[in-house]
Structures are given as structure tokens and as C-alpha cells.
Design a protein around this motif. Structure first.
Motif: not given
Length: 249
Positions: A16, A21, A41, A45-46, A49-50, A53, A59-61
Motif C-alpha cells: 500500500s 505500492r 487501513s 489503501v483506499d 484500490e482506486r 481500478k 486485483h485484491r487487497l
């Protein structure tokens, strides 16, 4: 140069922030499907994820602390379910602190080795059943492992242990067609350095930049470049090696 890793399944620990990263994003952009983990978190992390996407892909976190065996089991279960196999395993998760050796508590010594060395042991061992012939195991170490740094005896020892682990596993797993290598970054400009004030950053640069032949700090993307190389078929006959990515330190 961007390598094509389409169809490759990758597990990255500690993805992350900072170097991790950069590695996760580079692998995803190269076409790999990535599972990565994070300890806490938050916005890092957010935002990752963006970004993933926007890149595209499935993908997975996963929240997991590699120093906790139960968390490692959970992480590998997700990789097994989501990926099926792990073509590339990147051990990046780790911790660092600065403590004079005479004042170094046993607890901090153990915390550092548990995260930096034992964590890699746990992840690799649990992931073994998912590693096919041709898989690449890549561990992120440190230039400090062979240089030594004051106030970081515990950190340096943990990273030096990763070199020995890499060499031994390369010989043991080579008969299965699995390659094991280590990338050793020098001083890298990550988000941690970004938290410094202008004055602190100037002092940091003055202290370290003169040590590099290239007279600048590295970037997470440049560490990711070495990881991409080791993840690809271009490095098919390289194993047991430590690649220093340190600007000529």
C-alpha cells in the motif's frame, strides 16, 4: 521499458505504500493480476484500490500482518482462491526503526526480525504449494545489509538474513524450476521522506545524496523496474542473486 506480464498471477506483501505500492502498480500496468496485503487501513489503501481500478484487472487487497502466522494463512487462502497459482511472489513487507544498539530493546529486535525475516519465511513456505515450475520469488532487501548503518543493527541484521535465505532457497527450489532472487534498494524517495519538512528534507539530502554516483535518490518505480525484470522471462536463467538498485552507492 514496460514488460508484458499478461496472464501472470502475483502476490505482493506490503503493497500500500512506498516501494511496495510502486511494485504493485507496475505489475498491474504490465498486465499481471495482483493480490497484495497491507497492515493498517487508511487513505493509502483506499487510493491504491482506486488506482488499481483505473488500471483495470481483477486485483485484491487483503489486510494481513506478515509477522502473524494466522494472517499469513489468510493471505495465502485468498491467493489460492483468487489466483489459483502464484507465478510471482514478491516479499516486500517490512519495518524499520532507528535505535542505538546499547539501548535496543529485545522487543524491538524481535519485532524487526519477525516482520522483515520471519515474515518472508512464513509467506514463502505457505505459498510453496501454489508456486508452479517457472515461478519467480523476489524479496526486497536493502543495500544496508552489506553496508551496515549505525542505529539500525536490528534492521541490517534482518535484511542480511534475507540474502542467506535467498541463496539457500535458490539452490533448494531450483530443481523445481523456481527462481529466487533479491532486490536491494539504496536510499529511495518514498512517501515516508515526503513527510519531512523542507528543512528536514534538505538535511536528509545533504547527508545521503553525496553517497550515490548518480547524486540523487531512487524512486519506487525504479525498484519496480528491477522487480519486473525478475518477474519476466528475460531473467529466466538468473537465480540466487542480489541486485543492488542504489544509484551507485
Amino acid at each position: 521499458m514496460q514488460l508484458d506480464l499478461a496472464g501472470k498471477n502475483v502476490l505482493v506483501t506490503g503493497g500500500s505504500r512506498g516501494i511496495g505500492r510502486g511494485i504493485v502498480l507496475a505489475l498491474a500496468r504490465a498486465g499481471a493480476t495482483v493480490v497484495t496485503c497491507y497492515r493498517s487501513s487508511g487513505e493509502a489503501v483506499d487510493s491504491l484500490e482506486r488506482e488499481l481500478k483505473n488500471i483495470g484487472g481483477d486485483h485484491r487487497l487483503v489486510q494481513a500482518d506478515v509477522s502473524v502466522p494466522a494472517d499469513v494463512e489468510q493471505l495465502i487462502d485468498v491467493a489460492r482462491t483468487h489466483l489459483g497459482r502464484i507465478d510471482v511472489l514478491v516479499n516486500n513487507a517490512g519495518v524499520i526503526s532507528h535505535v542505538p544498539f546499547a539501548e535496543l530493546p529485545l522487543e524491538e529486535w524481535q519485532r524487526t526480525l519477525d516482520n522483515n525475516l520471519t515474515g518472508s519465511f512464513l509467506v514463502i513456505q505457505k505459498a510453496l504449494p501454489l508456486l508452479p515450475e517457472g515461478a519467480s520469488v523476489i524479496t526486497v532487501g536493502s543495500r544496508a545489509a552489506v553496508a551496515g548503518i549505525p542505529l539500525r543493527a536490528h534492521y541490517t541484521a534482518s535484511k542480511a538474513g534475507l540474502i542467506g535465505l535467498t541463496r539457500s532457497l535458490a539452490k533448494e527450489l531450483g530443481r523445481r524450476g523456481i527462481r529466487v532472487n533479491l532486490v536491494a534498494p539504496g536510499v529511495i524517495d518514498t512517501d515516508e521522506e515526503g513527510k519531512l519538512s523542507d528543512e528536514e528534507r534538505a538535511a536528509y539530502a545533504e547527508k545521503y545524496q553525496h553517497m550515490m554516483a548518480l547524486t540523487r535518490f531512487g524512486t519506487p518505480a525504479e525498484i519496480a523496474g528491477a522487480v519486473l525484470f525478475l518477474a519476466s522471462s528475460l531473467s529466466a536463467y538468473i537465480t540466487g542473486e542480489t541486485i543492488h538498485v542504489d544509484g551507485g552507492m
